[in-house]
Design a protein around this motif. Structure first.
Motif: not given
Length: 238
Positions: A9-11, A35-36, A52-53, A61-65
């Motif tokens: 989460e980046d916030e 994310g990376g 995961l945000d 998040g979709f790419e990570i998943l």
């Protein structure tokens, strides 16, 4: 051994909120804001759960998943989605998420969903052993609160509470004798982005007070004029 949770989460404010409250519940929590970097951490280290945000720098998040599941990583994932973002929920579940939480959310909802996902995704024997040794019960006088079950009993009788009433009570009972402001209750139970007013808190506390204080003296909720509320009980045990 504490269960390990990775928060991507980046916030900053939300990341601190997640980290603090998960740690308070006894989870071993690590936060990553990119994310990376989050993907590499999830692939290199073993975690019991990932929060995961969707909107992240580097990889979303979709790419990570997708990359996690393609590489055979089956760590359960709870995604954080925006209000009214049904498409994000659908995409997240299709990409392999196990559950989702819609922003804004209260801390109690977050913890309940984390607990539920961990119970569903762990081996049955491990869940049984943990429940035998670590079932959480909070006692305040003759009031017994079961956080993971959303159940409350007073003088041996079950008390039906609405979800937000339960979450208000849980927050108060974890701070016996401490004055909790309306703003604190609003942020913790309804979420930082909730657009309702403090009247919402007062209405829920009033309803909760009536249910708790009927025909018993062991626990009560006191109003502190102009500030907030505090829970007073004869005895409190965790």
């Amino acid at each position: 051994m504490a269960q390990k949770i990775l928060v991507i989460e980046d916030e900053p404010t939300l990341a601190r909120l997640l980290s603090y409250n998960l740690s308070q519940e006894g989870y071993d929590t690590k936060v990553i804001d990119h994310g990376g970097d989050g993907l590499q951490e999830a692939l290199q280290q073993s975690y019991d759960l990932i929060i995961l945000d969707i909107m992240l720098p580097g990889l979303n998040g979709f790419e990570i998943l997708t990359k996690l599941r393609q590489k055979g990583n089956s760590t359960p994932v709870i995604i954080l989605t925006a209000r009214n973002a049904e498409d994000e929920v659908v995409q997240g579940l299709k990409h392999g998420a196990d559950d989702y939480i819609t922003k804004p959310f209260g801390v109690a909802e977050l913890l309940a969903r984390v607990s539920a996902v961990l119970r569903r995704t762990q081996p049955e024997d491990a869940v049984t052993d943990r429940n035998k040794t670590n079932e959480k019960v909070i006692q305040a006088g003759e009031l017994f609160i079961y956080p993971e079950k959303y159940e409350v009993a007073l003088n041996g009788e079950s008390i039906p509470l609405r979800p937000k009433e339960f979450e208000v009570l849980l927050y108060l009972v974890q701070r016996p004798g401490v004055v909790v402001t309306r703003d604190d209750l609003m942020n913790i139970v309804w979420g930082f982005d909730y657009i309702g007013g403090q009247r919402t808190v007062d209405v829920h506390v009033s309803s909760l007070r009536k249910k708790l204080e009927m025909n018993q003296q062991s626990v009560q909720i006191d109003s502190i004029r102009g500030v907030g509320y505090k829970l007073v009980a004869n005895t409190i045990k965790k």
